[in-house]
Design a protein around this motif. Structure first.
Motif, PDB file in Angstrom:
ATOM      1  N   PHE A   1      54.645  87.360  53.324  1.00 63.29           N
ATOM      2  CA  PHE A   1      54.869  85.741  52.390  1.00 63.29           C
ATOM      3  C   PHE A   1      54.442  85.719  50.699  1.00 63.29           C
ATOM      4  O   PHE A   1      55.217  84.996  50.046  1.00 63.29           O
ATOM      5  CB  PHE A   1      53.457  84.838  52.906  1.00 63.29           C
ATOM      6  N   MET A   2      53.758  86.856  50.213  1.00 65.04           N
ATOM      7  CA  MET A   2      53.997  87.300  49.449  1.00 65.04           C
ATOM      8  C   MET A   2      54.254  87.385  48.453  1.00 65.04           C
ATOM      9  O   MET A   2      55.250  87.093  47.015  1.00 65.04           O
ATOM     10  CB  MET A   2      52.563  88.506  48.431  1.00 65.04           C
ATOM     11  N   ILE A   3      56.252  87.939  49.063  1.00 62.59           N
ATOM     12  CA  ILE A   3      57.103  89.072  48.258  1.00 62.59           C
ATOM     13  C   ILE A   3      58.271  86.779  48.047  1.00 62.59           C
ATOM     14  O   ILE A   3      58.137  87.780  47.074  1.00 62.59           O
ATOM     15  CB  ILE A   3      58.057  89.769  49.469  1.00 62.59           C
ATOM     16  N   TYR A   4      57.822  86.552  49.306  1.00 67.34           N
ATOM     17  CA  TYR A   4      58.937  85.372  48.904  1.00 67.34           C
ATOM     18  C   TYR A   4      58.223  84.226  48.254  1.00 67.34           C
ATOM     19  O   TYR A   4      59.515  83.171  47.203  1.00 67.34           O
ATOM     20  CB  TYR A   4      59.240  85.240  50.370  1.00 67.34           C
ATOM     21  N   VAL A   5      57.016  84.073  48.056  1.00 69.18           N
ATOM     22  CA  VAL A   5      57.018  83.202  47.117  1.00 69.18           C
ATOM     23  C   VAL A   5      57.167  83.338  45.575  1.00 69.18           C
ATOM     24  O   VAL A   5      57.948  82.577  45.457  1.00 69.18           O
ATOM     25  CB  VAL A   5      54.907  83.290  46.960  1.00 69.18           C
ATOM     26  N   LEU A   6      57.396  84.701  45.121  1.00 71.04           N
ATOM     27  CA  LEU A   6      57.134  84.669  44.427  1.00 71.04           C
ATOM     28  C   LEU A   6      58.950  85.192  44.217  1.00 71.04           C
ATOM     29  O   LEU A   6      59.392  84.389  43.030  1.00 71.04           O
ATOM     30  CB  LEU A   6      57.332  86.853  43.949  1.00 71.04           C
ATOM     31  N   THR A   7      59.575  86.234  44.357  1.00 68.07           N
ATOM     32  CA  THR A   7      61.086  85.415  44.950  1.00 68.07           C
ATOM     33  C   THR A   7      61.495  84.185  44.405  1.00 68.07           C
ATOM     34  O   THR A   7      62.582  83.853  43.278  1.00 68.07           O
ATOM     35  CB  THR A   7      61.448  86.366  46.181  1.00 68.07           C
ATOM     36  N   LEU A   8      61.813  82.811  45.632  1.00 71.89           N
ATOM     37  CA  LEU A   8      61.993  82.470  45.268  1.00 71.89           C
ATOM     38  C   LEU A   8      61.593  81.306  43.683  1.00 71.89           C
ATOM     39  O   LEU A   8      61.679  80.132  44.019  1.00 71.89           O
ATOM     40  CB  LEU A   8      61.729  81.335  46.636  1.00 71.89           C
ATOM     41  N   SER A   9      60.166  81.532  43.854  1.00 68.72           N
ATOM     42  CA  SER A   9      59.693  80.403  42.724  1.00 68.72           C
ATOM     43  C   SER A   9      60.580  81.348  41.276  1.00 68.72           C
ATOM     44  O   SER A   9      60.445  79.798  40.552  1.00 68.72           O
ATOM     45  CB  SER A   9      58.186  80.889  42.327  1.00 68.72           C
ATOM     46  N   ILE A  10      61.366  81.743  41.300  1.00 73.01           N
ATOM     47  CA  ILE A  10      62.380  82.795  40.583  1.00 73.01           C
ATOM     48  C   ILE A  10      63.404  82.035  40.755  1.00 73.01           C
ATOM     49  O   ILE A  10      65.122  82.096  39.739  1.00 73.01           O
ATOM     50  CB  ILE A  10      62.306  84.181  39.934  1.00 73.01           C
ATOM     51  N   PHE A  11      64.256  82.760  41.851  1.00 73.56           N
ATOM     52  CA  PHE A  11      65.463  83.064  42.267  1.00 73.56           C
ATOM     53  C   PHE A  11      65.795  81.371  43.496  1.00 73.56           C
ATOM     54  O   PHE A  11      64.840  81.192  43.999  1.00 73.56           O
ATOM     55  CB  PHE A  11      65.977  84.328  43.357  1.00 73.56           C
ATOM     56  N   PRO A  12      66.873  81.093  43.596  1.00 70.91           N
ATOM     57  CA  PRO A  12      68.032  80.613  42.220  1.00 70.91           C
ATOM     58  C   PRO A  12      67.589  79.425  41.011  1.00 70.91           C
ATOM     59  O   PRO A  12      67.959  79.479  40.093  1.00 70.91           O
ATOM     60  CB  PRO A  12      68.567  79.774  42.920  1.00 70.91           C
ATOM     61  N   GLY A  13      66.540  78.745  41.637  1.00 64.35           N
ATOM     62  CA  GLY A  13      65.851  77.680  40.345  1.00 64.35           C
ATOM     63  C   GLY A  13      66.020  77.971  39.115  1.00 64.35           C
ATOM     64  O   GLY A  13      66.426  77.656  37.922  1.00 64.35           O
ATOM     65  N   PHE A  14      64.896  78.610  38.859  1.00 65.86           N
ATOM     66  CA  PHE A  14      64.650  78.574  37.847  1.00 65.86           C
ATOM     67  C   PHE A  14      66.043  80.061  37.083  1.00 65.86           C
ATOM     68  O   PHE A  14      66.292  79.802  35.604  1.00 65.86           O
ATOM     69  CB  PHE A  14      63.730  79.983  37.344  1.00 65.86           C
ATOM     70  N   LEU A  15      67.006  80.721  37.474  1.00 62.03           N
ATOM     71  CA  LEU A  15      67.787  81.499  36.788  1.00 62.03           C
ATOM     72  C   LEU A  15      68.621  80.503  36.202  1.00 62.03           C
ATOM     73  O   LEU A  15      70.252  80.543  36.102  1.00 62.03           O
ATOM     74  CB  LEU A  15      67.655  82.849  38.386  1.00 62.03           C
TER      75      LEU A  15
ATOM     76  N   LEU B   1      57.565  84.938  56.054  1.00 64.03           N
ATOM     77  CA  LEU B   1      58.090  84.699  54.771  1.00 64.03           C
ATOM     78  C   LEU B   1      58.796  82.849  54.837  1.00 64.03           C
ATOM     79  O   LEU B   1      59.229  83.114  53.595  1.00 64.03           O
ATOM     80  CB  LEU B   1      59.569  85.439  55.854  1.00 64.03           C
ATOM     81  N   LEU B   2      59.067  83.000  55.862  1.00 64.61           N
ATOM     82  CA  LEU B   2      59.938  80.878  55.451  1.00 64.61           C
ATOM     83  C   LEU B   2      58.409  80.742  55.496  1.00 64.61           C
ATOM     84  O   LEU B   2      58.914  79.635  54.172  1.00 64.61           O
ATOM     85  CB  LEU B   2      60.240  80.415  57.000  1.00 64.61           C
ATOM     86  N   GLY B   3      57.218  80.976  55.386  1.00 64.41           N
ATOM     87  CA  GLY B   3      55.973  79.809  54.948  1.00 64.41           C
ATOM     88  C   GLY B   3      56.610  80.904  53.071  1.00 64.41           C
ATOM     89  O   GLY B   3      56.375  79.218  52.283  1.00 64.41           O
ATOM     90  N   GLY B   4      56.525  81.558  52.372  1.00 63.58           N
ATOM     91  CA  GLY B   4      56.768  81.553  51.417  1.00 63.58           C
ATOM     92  C   GLY B   4      57.701  81.276  51.169  1.00 63.58           C
ATOM     93  O   GLY B   4      57.613  81.128  49.372  1.00 63.58           O
ATOM     94  N   ILE B   5      59.157  81.225  52.047  1.00 63.83           N
ATOM     95  CA  ILE B   5      60.367  81.081  51.068  1.00 63.83           C
ATOM     96  C   ILE B   5      59.590  79.462  50.435  1.00 63.83           C
ATOM     97  O   ILE B   5      59.855  78.680  49.508  1.00 63.83           O
ATOM     98  CB  ILE B   5      61.110  80.373  51.922  1.00 63.83           C
ATOM     99  N   PHE B   6      59.135  78.760  51.046  1.00 60.60           N
ATOM    100  CA  PHE B   6      58.693  76.494  51.239  1.00 60.60           C
ATOM    101  C   PHE B   6      57.451  76.704  49.655  1.00 60.60           C
ATOM    102  O   PHE B   6      58.041  76.285  49.132  1.00 60.60           O
ATOM    103  CB  PHE B   6      58.385  76.102  52.552  1.00 60.60           C
ATOM    104  N   ALA B   7      56.814  77.810  49.954  1.00 61.90           N
ATOM    105  CA  ALA B   7      55.928  77.831  48.552  1.00 61.90           C
ATOM    106  C   ALA B   7      56.717  78.127  47.674  1.00 61.90           C
ATOM    107  O   ALA B   7      56.117  77.423  46.390  1.00 61.90           O
ATOM    108  CB  ALA B   7      54.504  78.549  49.369  1.00 61.90           C
ATOM    109  N   GLY B   8      57.264  79.224  47.530  1.00 60.09           N
ATOM    110  CA  GLY B   8      58.152  79.562  46.362  1.00 60.09           C
ATOM    111  C   GLY B   8      58.891  78.783  45.374  1.00 60.09           C
ATOM    112  O   GLY B   8      58.982  77.852  44.882  1.00 60.09           O
ATOM    113  N   VAL B   9      60.096  77.807  46.811  1.00 57.71           N
ATOM    114  CA  VAL B   9      60.654  77.106  46.296  1.00 57.71           C
ATOM    115  C   VAL B   9      60.246  75.707  45.640  1.00 57.71           C
ATOM    116  O   VAL B   9      60.008  74.455  45.125  1.00 57.71           O
ATOM    117  CB  VAL B   9      61.562  76.161  47.318  1.00 57.71           C
ATOM    118  N   THR B  10      58.481  75.658  46.342  1.00 61.05           N
ATOM    119  CA  THR B  10      57.676  74.321  45.784  1.00 61.05           C
ATOM    120  C   THR B  10      57.396  74.573  44.522  1.00 61.05           C
ATOM    121  O   THR B  10      57.514  73.894  43.294  1.00 61.05           O
ATOM    122  CB  THR B  10      57.044  74.175  46.186  1.00 61.05           C
TER     123      THR B  10
END
Length: 416
Positions: A269-283, A396-405
């Motif tokens: 969960f924490m891996i993908y929270v961080l990753t999707l909080s930066i990739f791809p929107g921020f980049l 994993l999907l929960g982390g992606i959801f939290a990250g893109v939010t």
């Protein structure tokens, strides 16, 4: 077991590794196609933050779908689900290829309205529902088999990003100076994606279930009580002989499995929270303008994808693979230092430092993902491995959801 000799545990191992790589690639090829042409969508919808909207809008539906699948994991016909998923991949990318150019028109308009954006989002939701239908099963199927085939599947997921980034750079180079270059590049891009998804559908339907190593591990899971692989075994020409009065399989519940592996679930969960909080929107939107110009965001996304792929092969070197539960957790927490690093680099650094940071983000994402999935406890029965794999993919999907939010927080103070 009937019909022919028993399949071997290692027979066809290397072919299976290649096929798993291709199927993993196909799982995210459509997703990465949508992300990689973010510059095209930014040109069409400059006011709507498409890089962020496209990764966020489908997440609630996907999370709900996966929650239902995780709860009913022991009863689902996985062959039908995967065939439906790969068919949906092919249909959705084909619809994007056919419908989208007609909505945009022959002459590319600089801005489009809500109607076109809604159509794009609907097509995307079809595509990404297929993504999680297929990934969800193939991840837990890989848990039944060798670590090498699972790692190959995970590497294939990352390879899709590297390949789509390479294709996007090529199409941009070809059409960058031509009239209507954005549109022509996107059409070529989705044409290739459609053909590849059709290839994966044929590969899964006709080749994958007949591989000896796949039949061996599916047969093993069935004998341990798994009811989800019967159709796959039948497609591979294997039948299971069951007693007239089968003995119920004693297995841990989903709650018990989660409690025993809560650290691994939080890790992914924490891996993908961080990753999707930066990739791809921020980049795509918040890294400033540099000498690379319109190539800058594409280069950043390409570097992330390439190093994500490399990171998934690094654990093959046993001496650098993290297997300690505490060690994995510490590494994941230290990775959150990348948030201030990206903030200050975007504000004060040049493009070279941003490329290095983005590469490190991808490298650690791929490396830690493989470490978590391949180090999670073994020794469970087939149905329990199935359930545990489903739990980890759900987190994993929960982390992606939290990250893109959370990715939208980068816009605070910048206006909408």
């Amino acid at each position: 077991m009937a019909e022919g000799r028993a399949p071997s545990r290692l027979e066809g191992k290397y072919i299976a590794i290649i096929v798993c790589w291709l199927l993993g690639n196909g799982c995210l090829f459509s997703w990465n196609s949508m992300l990689t042409i973010g510059d095209y969508y930014a040109y069409l919808f400059p006011k709507y933050h498409p890089a962020r909207v496209l990764t966020l809008v489908y997440q609630p539906f996907a999370l709900g779908t996966i929650a239902i699948l995780a709860y009913h994991e022991a009863k689902i016909n996985t062959r039908k689900r995967n065939l439906f998923g790969y068919s949906l991949f092919f249909i959705s990318t084909f619809l994007v290829l056919v419908i989208w150019p007609r909505l945009v028109g022959e002459e590319l308009e600089h801005t489009l309205g809500y109607a076109q954006l809604v159509v794009l989002l609907v097509l995307q939701m079809l595509m990404f529902r297929a993504v999680w239908l297929v990934i969800f099963h193939l991840c837990h199927l890989s848990w039944f088999s060798l670590v090498q085939t699972f790692q190959s599947f995970l590497a294939g997921l990352a390879a899709s990003g590297a390949l789509t980034s390479g294709l996007r750079l090529i199409t941009k180079a070809i059409f960058d100076n031509s009239k209507d270059g954005f549109r022509k590049g996107a059409i070529l891009f989705f044409s290739i994606s459609t053909i590849f998804e059709l290839l994966c559908l044929i590969l899964y339907a006709l080749v994958f279930p007949k591989l000896p190593i796949v039949k061996y591990y599916r047969n093993k899971a069935a004998l341990e009580g798994s009811k989800t692989v019967a159709a796959d075994l039948a497609a591979g020409g294997v039948t299971i002989e069951t007693p007239n009065d089968p003995i119920p399989v004693d297995r841990l519940s989903i709650k018990e499995l989660l409690m025993q592996n809560i650290d691994y679930a939080l890790d992914i969960f924490m891996i993908y929270v961080l990753t999707l909080s930066i990739f791809p929107g921020f980049l795509s939107e918040d890294t400033g303008s540099h000498s690379l110009g319109s190539w800058y965001a594409l280069v950043l996304i390409a570097m992330y994808n390439v190093w994500d792929l490399i990171g998934r092969y690094v654990p093959l070197l046993k001496w650098v693979k993290l297997e300690s539960r505490k060690g994995i957790m510490v590494a994941i927490l230290l990775r959150y230092l990348l948030i201030p690093a990206f903030y200050f680099t975007a504000k004060y650094g040049d493009q070279g430092w941003m490329i290095i940071l983005t590469s490190f983000l991808g490298l650690t994402n791929g490396y830690l993902t493989v470490c978590v999935f391949t180090s999670a406890p073994k020794g469970y029965k087939g149905p329990e491995q199935n359930a545990l794999g489903n739990i980890l993919v759900f987190f994993l999907l929960g982390g992606i959801f939290a990250g893109v939010t959370l990715d939208w927080l980068w816009l605070i103070g910048k206006g909408w």
